[in-house]
Structure formats: structure tokens, C-alpha cells
Motif scaffolding. Structure first.
Motif, short mmCIF file in Angstrom:
data_model
loop_
_atom_site.label_atom_id
_atom_site.label_comp_id
_atom_site.label_asym_id
_atom_site.label_seq_id
_atom_site.Cartn_x
_atom_site.Cartn_y
_atom_site.Cartn_z
N GLU A 114 0.89 -1.18 0.29
CA GLU A 114 0.16 0.22 0.11
C GLU A 114 0.81 1.40 0.09
OE1 GLU A 114 -2.38 -0.36 3.52
OE2 GLU A 114 -3.66 -2.31 2.57
N ASN A 115 0.29 2.49 -0.16
CA ASN A 115 0.96 3.43 -0.22
C ASN A 115 2.37 3.97 1.04
OD1 ASN A 115 0.08 3.74 -2.63
ND2 ASN A 115 -1.04 5.93 -2.79
N GLU A 116 0.77 3.63 1.91
CA GLU A 116 1.88 3.62 3.40
C GLU A 116 2.11 2.10 3.84
OE1 GLU A 116 2.45 6.99 5.03
OE2 GLU A 116 2.16 7.88 2.69
N ARG A 134 3.91 -0.61 -5.35
CA ARG A 134 3.35 0.01 -4.50
C ARG A 134 3.09 1.29 -5.33
NH1 ARG A 134 4.60 2.61 0.11
NH2 ARG A 134 6.92 2.38 -0.69
N ASN A 135 2.33 1.57 -5.46
CA ASN A 135 1.80 3.11 -5.96
C ASN A 135 3.71 4.32 -5.94
OD1 ASN A 135 -0.56 2.96 -7.34
ND2 ASN A 135 -1.47 2.87 -5.83
N PRO A 136 4.17 4.54 -4.40
CA PRO A 136 4.80 5.36 -5.11
C PRO A 136 6.06 5.30 -5.19
CG PRO A 136 4.08 5.56 -2.26
CD PRO A 136 3.57 4.71 -3.86
N GLU A 139 5.03 4.93 -9.22
CA GLU A 139 5.09 5.89 -10.03
C GLU A 139 6.41 6.83 -9.97
OE1 GLU A 139 2.36 7.38 -11.52
OE2 GLU A 139 0.72 6.01 -10.93
#
Length: 584
Positions: A114-116, A134-136, A139
């Protein structure tokens, strides 16, 4: 294809469509008679619903056993969600599952995807392939790709040719330590991995390629920090028949192009500053000019007043911290403790508060009058409400210490806004640095940097006074690139090698190929290399380059995921003639 659509593209316009999605199970919510699954791929998340009234019984039973990170394929119909999620691009719809299959089950991940996340950095580096989900992280890698593409487009549009140069080259004694590679077929001999394609790009200019670039891996076996890796990526460029101004103009244009293309920011000012000015005003050669706090030298007004600590120092220098006169004694003591840390190494810090009523309060009141402190305030351009901080000592060391303090205070005050970009060129570096330990000169940049044309005659009489025809590109307090006009005359290059302590035999052994090339009509040329990792990180609003590298190494230079470096088989060592001989 195992899917008709991605998990990030469906919306209300697709209502009623039969679709097939594939991805990873982000999470499940099980009510027994109804199961919701968030399905994730690179493009986004789509909610899948399994309903005992509308889904096949067997399909619903299979969905009961889905776990996090299972890879599945789902066939179903796009329907409108009853409870919409405005935070998701796909939040207006969901997929009513008609059938699905598990493409691959998954163990329980060691941290939440997850993001966090609850995973620490070392754990996430060990399982980097999970971290990339994870998105961060994903990206950041997509952002890096966009920056690389924008660079390629800009340079290609300006007639630069992308040429690959070798990774297995010869080791040289100058610069950082090389990574070396033993040669099996040439017993006792070694290749080195390139710290830079420097000599090859110069040879490409001799070969008439005119304008070259390469986004290339380079290697340095040096101590690591958050913004360094043993292998890093460089935007390596070279141009023929140019002077310094041509290169500054072209690559000023590149950075402006990137800021506009990637960040939507127009940069009008692109100042230039000499190395001497940068050191005098900011204490380092890569100043962050997003904020003030320029240095002011106070020797003539701070010495000779009975304060022995200052009277015996080579340099007294101060800065004005805006609005910090309100600092408590505890806050000021914390700054004093900060500069006394071994990493900074200062003996202390003198402070002066510029009160709103025009008076001054300082830690040296018994030595300096109000008029004295007023002259300090005038020199550092402090206003009412500001705090003056002053340090004294050896000139070079003290400038470095105050520079570190300036950056720390700017961080505390929020003056280093990652959404503000302040580029500049630093020019006129010294060509050579004298090393007391080895009692010889070292090249400030590298041995192929040309002297300033007007100072060429000083090479024979006063080489330490010669400035290099070199330049660094600085962005937000970080050096993101550096380059120079190169030496293209073999006689000048021989003189440079001589100043650096090379014997003729050593110069010939190391760089004879280049010296010979210069005798076959080498054109004037120059170039620059920019650190892609650091540039991408800064454009992305960060300064830690590991976050923008797919598979980074830790601060010890280890790849925790594949456990490298590692020992190799004794048979391999024998083939390379590196096996340790056993004592009889």
C-alpha cells in the motif's frame, strides 16, 4: 491478451460491457453472501463484486479463498456502483464477476503493498519486486521514464547522435576507485568498469560525430550516501567546434525544456556565478539560491575588540536568519550543539538578536557595543526581527561549517521548497588543486579539462592560479551536472599530464591512444555529463536517488534482493588465476 481492459480505465461509459481484467488482489471484503475484491495493476484499481444472487455459485466459493497479491483473471460485466468512491478514477463502477481463475497464488507478503506501508527500507529493498507494486515506487519509475524520454527527444531534436561506448575499459589512477573485472583470456590482466565514457566521447569527436549523447551506466567504488550509488546513470554529452557559451546555452535549454515539459514550470532566470563568488557567498560550490542568508565577512569590524576567540581567527563570517530573533535560548543552544557535532566540527557559534525596537542582544555583549552590533547587522543585511549567526576559524573550514548550518536552518524554516526550482551555472573553477600529502597537483575536474584560453601561459609559471574552462550545473543546492571545454592539442595535454605528476611513460601507458588521436586533426570540443538519478529525484521533489532507481543498493553497496556482492566458486577463481595459493 489475458485482458480486454486495464484496472484503471473503466468508467460509467462502459456500463453493460463484458470485460476481462487481470491483476493482483489488493484486498478483499467478505460478507459471506457477497465478496468485494480490489483488483490492481499498473494502471489503477477496479472493484470486483461476487454476489450469491448474481454470480455463479462455484465462482463465489472460489472467491472465498482469495488472498492478498493473488494473481487472477476475472470475466464479468461493468455495472454502476451503489456506493461510489470519488477517490478512484474507477470509483463509479464495479465488475460483476461471472467467472475467474487464479493465475498464480501468493504467499502472505512480508509487508503491506500500500502507499503507506509497514515495511522498513531494508526489508523493502530485500523484496524490491514487491515494493515496486506500491504506487509511490511505481510512479517514481514511470516519472524517471518520462524524464529520460524528454531528454532523448530534446537532444535528438538538436542533432545529437546516441552512441554506445564500451563497459570493459582500462583502469586509470585518477579520480575515484575503479571496479575491476579480471580477464580470463588474458591472465593477470584486468578491465575496469567506466567511471565515465570521457575518453571515448572525445574520440567520437575526433571521429567527426560532431554531437554525441548517451544515457549510460557508470561505476565508482566509493563511499556511499543517500544520493550516491556504486552504479549510477549519466546523461553524457559532447559537442564539436564549440566554446563554453555554446554548451551553457544548449544545456540551459535542456533544463528549461525539462522543467516545462515535466513540471509545467517556466524558468526565466538562469544566473551564473564564479566558483570564487560561490565559496565567498555560500561556502560551497553548489549553492541553493532559493533563499538568501548570504555570507558576510566581519573580520574588520569584529576583530580587535578584546574578544580573543575572534582576534586569532583567519575568518569571521556571519549570516542573517530571517525572522529568527524570536528563537528561545533553547532553540539557539540546539543550533550550537548541532554545529559542534563531529560531522560539522565547529567549536561554537556566536549569536545576535536584532530586536524590533532597534536594540541588539548577543552572546558577546560584554565585548561589543550596540554600535558594533549595529555594524554587524548592516554588513549581513539583517533587519529587525532577524537573528545573526557568526562563526570564526580557518577560512575554508569555517565557510564549509557555516554552509552546512545555513542549509540546516533553511530546512527547519521550510525555505527549501521542492516545488520551487532555482538553477544556476557555477563557472571558473580552479584547474588544479594542490595536495599536501602527495605534494603534487590534482585535477579539479579531470586531466582533459582545458585551461581558460587567456591563462594558458600561466601553466608554465603559476599553474595553481589557472582557472579551468569548466562549469557545473546546479539545481536547488545539488550539482546535477558538470563539464568543460577539453584539451584537444597533444602538447597542452602532455603539459597537463606533467603538472599532474605523470611520467612520460605513465602518460603513454594510460592515455597514449588519446594522445595519438590528437595528432590526427582533433577538433576543438567540449561537453557535459548530468547525473540522471539525481536530476530525476530533484524534479520529483526529493533528493534521495534510491527512490527513483528500480533495484538500488544500500549504504554498504549491497543488493539485498540478490545478495550481491557474493563469493564465487573456487573453479571460477582458478579460471581467472585468482585462486588463493595454499601454504605448504
Amino acid at each position: 491478451m489475458l485482458r480486454t481492459n486495464t484496472c484503471g480505465e473503466l468508467n460509467l461509459s462502459h456500463i453493460g460491457n463484458k470485460v476481462t481484467l487481470a491483476g493482483w488482489v489488493q484486498k478483499t471484503r467478505n460478507k459471506g453472501f457477497m465478496i468485494w475484491v480490489d483488483l490492481r495493476d499498473r494502471y489503477g484499481v477496479t472493484q470486483i463484486i461476487f454476489d450469491e444472487e448474481r454470480s455463479d455459485k462455484k465462482t463465489l466459493e472460489m472467491a472465498q479463498n482469495l488472498g492478498r497479491e493473488f494473481v487472477i483473471q476475472v470475466q464479468g460485466t461493468v455495472i454502476e456502483r451503489v456506493s461510489k468512491n470519488p477517490n478512484l478514477p474507477t470509483g463509479d463502477i464495479e465488475i460483476l464477476a461471472e467467472s475467474f481463475q487464479i493465475l498464480n497464488a501468493s504467499k502472505t507478503p512480508p509487508f503491506t503493498i500500500e502507499n503507506e506501508t509497514d515495511g522498513g527500507e531494508e526489508l523493502r529493498m530485500q523484496y524490491r519486486y514487491l515494493d515496486i507494486r506500491r504506487n509511490p515506487v511505481r510512479e517514481n519509475l514511470i516519472f524517471r521514464s518520462k524524464v529520460s524520454l524528454a531528454i532523448r527527444n530534446y537532444l535528438s531534436a538538436h542533432n545529437f547522435i546516441d552512441v554506445e561506448t564500451p563497459y570493459l575499459i582500462k583502469s586509470t589512477p585518477e579520480g575515484a576507485r575503479d571496479f575491476v573485472v579480471p580477464s580470463r583470456m588474458n591472465s593477470g590482466e584486468f578491465y575496469a568498469l567506466p567511471q565515465s565514457p570521457q575518453t571515448f566521447k572525445q574520440l567520437l569527436m575526433v571521429g567527426g560525430m560532431d554531437q554525441y549523447f548517451q544515457i549510460v551506466k557508470c561505476f565508482r567504488d566509493e563511499d556511499l550516501r543517500a544520493d550516491r550509488q556504486p552504479e549510477f546513470t549519466q546523461i553524457d554529452c559532447e559537442m564539436t567546434f564549440v566554446e563554453q557559451e555554446d554548451i551553457l546555452s544548449r544545456f540551459e535549454g535542456l533544463l528549461k525544456h525539462l522543467l516545462k515539459e515535466i513540471k509545467g514550470i517556466e524558468v526565466s532566470e538562469f544566473p551564473r556565478m564564479t566558483y570564487a563568488e560561490a565559496m565567498k557567498k555560500y561556502g560551497n560550490d553548489k549553492p541553493d539560491i532559493r533563499f538568501g542568508m548570504e555570507f558576510a565577512e566581519l573580520n574588520d569590524i569584529a576583530q580587535g575588540k578584546g574578544f580573543q576567540v575572534f582576534d586569532q581567527q583567519e575568518l569571521i563570517v556571519g549570516i542573517a536568519v530571517p525572522g529568527a530573533a524570536s528563537y528561545t535560548r533553547k532553540q539557539i543552544d540546539a543550533l550550537i550543539d548541532w554545529v559542534k557535532r563531529p560531522q560539522i566540527g565547529a567549536n561554537g557559534l556566536i549569536w545576535v538578536k536584532c530586536n524590533e525596537d532597534g536594540s541588539y542582544k548577543s552572546s558577546v555583549d560584554k565585548f561589543y557595543s550596540q554600535d558594533d552590533l549595529k555594524s554587524w547587522a548592516s554588513r549581513v543585511e539583517a533587519k529587525a526581527g532577524d537573528l545573526i549567526l557568526v562563526m570564526g576559524g580557518d577560512a575554508n573550514k569555517t565557510r564549509g561549517q557555516l554552509s552546512d548550518l545555513r542549509m540546516e536552518i533553511a530546512e527547519q524554516l521550510g525555505l527549501r521548497d521542492p516545488n520551487v526550482f532555482a538553477p544556476l551555472w557555477v563557472v571558473d573553477f580552479p584547474l588544479l588543486e594542490w595536495d599536501e600529502e602527495s605534494k603534487r597537483f590534482h585535477a579539479m575536474h579531470h586531466p582533459f579539462t582545458a585551461p581558460k584560453p587567456e591563462q594558458m601561459s600561466l601553466l608554465a609559471t603559476d599553474p595553481g592560479a589557472v582557472n579551468a574552462n569548466a562549469y557545473d550545473l546546479v539545481l536547488n543546492g545539488n550539482e546535477i551536472g558538470g563539464g568543460s571545454i577539453r584539451i584537444h592539442d597533444s602538447e597542452v595535454q602532455e603539459t597537463m599530464f606533467d603538472l599532474l605528476g605523470f611520467t612520460k611513460e605513465e602518460a603513454q601507458a594510460q592515455f597514449g591512444f588519446l594522445m595519438e588521436a590528437f595528432q590526427y586533426g582533433a577538433p576543438p570540443h567540449g561537453g557535459i555529463a548530468l547525473g540522471l538519478d539525481r536530476l530525476v529525484a530533484i524534479l520529483g521533489g526529493q533528493e534521495t536517488i534510491r527512490d527513483f532507481i528500480a533495484f538500488p543498493k544500500n549504504n554498504s553497496g549491497r543488493d539485498l534482493m540478490i545478495n550481491a556482492p557474493a563469493a564465487i566458486d573456487s573453479m571460477q577463481l582458478e579460471e581467472l588465476n585468482l585462486a588463493l595459493k595454499q601454504e605448504e
